[in-house]
Design an enzyme around this catalytic site. Structure first.
Site, PDB file in Angstrom:
ATOM      1  N   ASN A  43       0.838  -1.200   0.000  1.00 16.42           N
ATOM      2  CA  ASN A  43       0.000   0.000   0.000  1.00 16.42           C
ATOM      3  C   ASN A  43       0.873   1.249   0.000  1.00 16.42           C
ATOM      4  OD1 ASN A  43       0.593  -0.894   2.648  1.00 16.42           O
ATOM      5  ND2 ASN A  43      -1.223   0.021   3.528  1.00 16.42           N
ATOM      6  N   ASN A  46      -1.150   8.584   0.860  1.00 19.12           N
ATOM      7  CA  ASN A  46      -0.971   9.929   0.342  1.00 19.12           C
ATOM      8  C   ASN A  46      -1.574  10.927   1.323  1.00 19.12           C
ATOM      9  OD1 ASN A  46      -1.923  12.335  -1.600  1.00 19.12           O
ATOM     10  ND2 ASN A  46      -0.268  11.203  -2.564  1.00 19.12           N
ATOM     11  N   ALA A  47      -0.968  12.114   1.380  1.00 19.83           N
ATOM     12  CA  ALA A  47      -1.470  13.163   2.274  1.00 19.83           C
ATOM     13  C   ALA A  47      -2.928  13.507   1.945  1.00 19.83           C
ATOM     14  CB  ALA A  47      -0.586  14.408   2.169  1.00 19.83           C
ATOM     15  N   TYR A  49      -5.741  11.661   1.595  1.00 19.04           N
ATOM     16  CA  TYR A  49      -5.926  10.254   1.985  1.00 19.04           C
ATOM     17  C   TYR A  49      -6.590   9.394   0.907  1.00 19.04           C
ATOM     18  CZ  TYR A  49      -5.132  12.026   6.779  1.00 19.04           C
ATOM     19  OH  TYR A  49      -4.629  12.623   7.899  1.00 19.04           O
ATOM     20  N   GLU A  56      -3.023  -4.779  -2.993  1.00 20.20           N
ATOM     21  CA  GLU A  56      -3.510  -5.695  -4.045  1.00 20.20           C
ATOM     22  C   GLU A  56      -3.630  -4.982  -5.379  1.00 20.20           C
ATOM     23  OE1 GLU A  56      -4.708  -4.930  -1.027  1.00 20.20           O
ATOM     24  OE2 GLU A  56      -6.505  -6.129  -0.706  1.00 20.20           O
ATOM     25  N   CYS A  88     -10.157  -5.168   0.645  1.00 24.49           N
ATOM     26  CA  CYS A  88     -11.282  -4.220   0.661  1.00 24.49           C
ATOM     27  C   CYS A  88     -12.153  -4.425  -0.579  1.00 24.49           C
ATOM     28  CB  CYS A  88     -10.770  -2.775   0.731  1.00 24.49           C
ATOM     29  SG  CYS A  88     -10.169  -2.129  -0.840  1.00 24.49           S
ATOM     30  N   CYS A  91     -10.674  -3.438  -4.024  1.00 27.17           N
ATOM     31  CA  CYS A  91      -9.697  -4.414  -4.543  1.00 27.17           C
ATOM     32  C   CYS A  91     -10.401  -5.661  -5.058  1.00 27.17           C
ATOM     33  CB  CYS A  91      -8.674  -4.767  -3.469  1.00 27.17           C
ATOM     34  SG  CYS A  91      -7.537  -3.406  -3.145  1.00 27.17           S
TER      35      CYS A  91
END
Ligand code: THU
Length: 135
Positions: A43, A46-47, A49, A56, A88, A91
């Site tokens: 994974n 990122n800032a 989110y 995956e 999730c 994915c």
């Protein structure tokens, strides 16, 4: 042939590559094609989110962008979590596009894992065929 345990171990190796400054929840993945080619993923957060990509999907887009989409066989998804690191919904959906029968190995921190065909994790999934059935 790469065993399920070997695939899970490759996914665990990816935990150290995870970029998880926000959740602190590393996830690793390893996707194998029928000829034994492996694509790994982690994974990458990122800032902003919502721009985060899961492990995956990282592995999947690596495979597809290298021209591999018709022979995806098994994927391992692993976390440092007490419970199994279930993929999730996003994915599951993205993987379903290429192989509803994909074997999904889901592991937890002690490296125990369980195995399901993707269509059991995403029953009645929406796939490419649905788009050809419009009236
Ligand atoms: N995550 C994955 O990498 N795969 C999943 O299927 C579930 C969630 C990541 C996204 C985020 O970086 C962290 O786990 C916490 O949600």
């Amino acid at each position: 042939m790469l065993s399920d345990k070997e695939l899970v171990d490759l996914a665990f190796q990816m935990l150290e590559r995870s970029y998880v400054p926000y959740s602190k929840f590393p996830v690793g993945a390893a996707l194998v094609c029928s000829d034994g080619t492996v694509f790994t993923g982690c994974n990458v957060e990122n800032a902003a989110y919502g721009s985060t990509i899961c492990a995956e999907r990282t592995a999947l887009v690596k495979a597809v962008s290298e021209g591999r989409r018709d022979d995806l066989e098994r994927i391992a998804v692993v976390g440092n979590s007490a419970d199994y690191c279930w993929p999730c919904g996003a994915c599951r959906q993205m993987l379903y596009e290429f192989n509803p029968n994909l074997t999904v190995l889901v592991a937890r921190a002690d490296r125990q894992f369980v195995s399901f065909p993707l269509h059991e994790l995403l029953p009645h999934g929406f796939g490419p065929k649905a788009l050809t059935q419009a009236e």
